[in-house]
Design an enzyme around this catalytic site. Structure first.
Site, mmCIF file in Angstrom:
data_model
loop_
_atom_site.group_PDB
_atom_site.id
_atom_site.type_symbol
_atom_site.label_atom_id
_atom_site.label_comp_id
_atom_site.label_asym_id
_atom_site.label_seq_id
_atom_site.Cartn_x
_atom_site.Cartn_y
_atom_site.Cartn_z
ATOM 1 N N ALA A 153 0.859 -1.183 0.000
ATOM 2 C CA ALA A 153 0.000 0.000 0.000
ATOM 3 C C ALA A 153 0.894 1.231 0.000
ATOM 4 O O ALA A 153 2.100 1.140 0.215
ATOM 5 C CB ALA A 153 -0.918 0.012 1.217
ATOM 6 N N LYS A 154 0.305 2.375 -0.251
ATOM 7 C CA LYS A 154 1.029 3.650 -0.155
ATOM 8 C C LYS A 154 0.003 4.754 -0.005
ATOM 9 O O LYS A 154 -1.129 4.636 -0.504
ATOM 10 C CB LYS A 154 1.877 3.898 -1.407
#
EC number: 1.4.1.3
Length: 411
Positions: free
Chosen positions: A101-102
């Site tokens: 994720a980011k």
């Protein structure tokens, strides 16, 4: 080619080497969830300011999604998407039980007061709290954020869900952070460099290094490499660049940078053009700042024999091809800078167990993971007759593909 296009290109090249079918390939490429939220806060002067926040949750086949939150004016969906995808492959290469994720907020943290940053962080957390969690998505610091940011997220999240120290990593030690986390990415760069040089019958001692970036990653890498006998001949940061062919005194530079908020004006080296840092005469180049800095404009001028990617996506595909033809060995980001997320995993484990490791154990376990990771990467290179970047991509993608298939998601 922007970061997302380049990342997708590398994915497709690796997918072809692995022989993935089109349905599975599509399943692996499309993000699990993309979140976009509006965050309005009162500023200190009483006016209102609005910001846009993002969180891309790419894949959770191998475990909770994991990735940093960055505060930067140029945060935008394609970049966040690319970095989330890279986190999926990075955690798989590291063999830790996470997906990728980011996140980020489009803001300039240098233009906001501490109280404004706190309000912004808390509003962002309020908007996404039901979409993150200990076993769902675990954020961490990134560009423009740090332990204090994580403390605010933890506190705000805990208002909704009870005390949950494992919901973020990279926290202050007093709130459940891990010893050794601050140095982890830089230490991982050291271990990755040692593994690569050992493959070529070399050691760090006596090698000449140029390091772009003197933030958390670059400064720790410089100190640890210097401690091992490496000679740091050039360094740059946002304030400028310096060079000393006899080697820069890194401890003195660290003191100067802390006192002056940057390396500019350091009297133990000569000032140089910051753009020249990547093409300085050195044995090993460590880009540890922004992405996309090594490109077709400067690739032919690079003199280093080895490049260790401390930053995320510092080399674009065109430069990759040029450097490959020159015989430059590139240790890719999804392996070389995985020390940070690996120790984040250790922090998460400690929080869940309610038991703190000593720093020696953290560093010892990190070296074990980095050494094993390089061995696994090299085996994929031999299996698929490919370079180190494709070896890392095939390693990570294959592990995620196997988990996806076993779950029955990719059919």
């Amino acid at each position: 080619m922007n970061a997302l296009a380049a990342t997708n290109r590398n994915f497709k090249l690796a997918s072809r080497l692995l022989g993935l079918d089109s349905k599975l390939e599509k399943s692996l490429l499309i993000p699990f969830r993309e979140i976009k939220v509006e965050c309005t806060i009162p500023k200190d002067d009483g006016t209102l300011a609005s910001f846009v926040g993002f969180r891309v949750q790419h894949d959770n086949a191998r475990g909770p999604m994991k990735g940093g939150i960055r505060y930067h004016p140029e945060v935008e969906p394609d970049e966040v998407n690319a970095l989330a995808q890279l986190m999926t492959w990075k955690t798989a290469v590291a063999k830790i039980p996470y997906g990728g994720a980011k996140g980020g907020i489009g803001c300039d943290p240098s233009e906001l007061s501490l109280s404004e940053l706190e309000r912004l962080t808390r509003v962002f957390t309020q908007k996404i709290h039901d979409l993150i969690g200990i076993h769902t998505d675990v954020p961490a610091p990134d560009m423009g954020t740090g332990p204090q940011t994580m403390a605010w997220i933890l506190d705000e999240y805990s208002k909704f869900h009870g005390h949950s120290p494992a919901v973020v990593t990279g926290k202050p030690i007093d709130l459940g952070g891990s010893l050794g986390r601050d140095a982890a990415t830089g230490r991982g760069v050291l271990f990755a460099t040692e593994a690569l040089l050992n493959e070529h019958g070399k050691t760090i001692s006596g090698q000449r290094f140029a390091i772009q970036g003197f933030g958390n990653v670059g400064s720790w890498a410089a100190k640890l490499i210097s401690d091992k006998g490496g000679k740091i001949v050039a360094v740059s940061d946002v304030t400028g660049a310096i060079k000393n062919n006899n080697g820069i005194d890194i401890l003195s530079l660290l003191e100067h940078a802390e006192e002056n908020r940057g390396i500019k004006g350091f009297d133990g080296a000569d000032s140089i053009d910051p753009d020249s840092i990547l093409v300085e005469d050195c044995d090993i180049l460590v880009p540890a700042a922004l992405g996309g800095v090594i490109n077709r404009e400067n690739a032919n001028e690079i003199k280093a024999k080895f490049i260790i990617e401390g930053a995320n996506h510092p080399t674009d595909p065109e430069a990759d091809e040029i450097l490959k033809k020159k015989g430059v060995m590139i240790l890719p980001d999804i392996y070389a800078n995985s020390g940070g997320v690996t120790v984040s995993y250790f922090e998460w484990v400690q929080n869940i167990q309610g038991f703190m490791w000593d720093e020696e154990k953290v560093n010892r376990e990190l070296k074990t993971y980095m050494t094993r990771g390089f061995k696994d990467l090299k085996e994929m290179c031999q299996t698929h007759s490919c370079d180190l970047r494709m070896g890392a991509f095939t390693l990570g993608i294959n592990r995620v593909a196997q988990a996806t298939t076993i779950r029955g998601w990719g059919s």
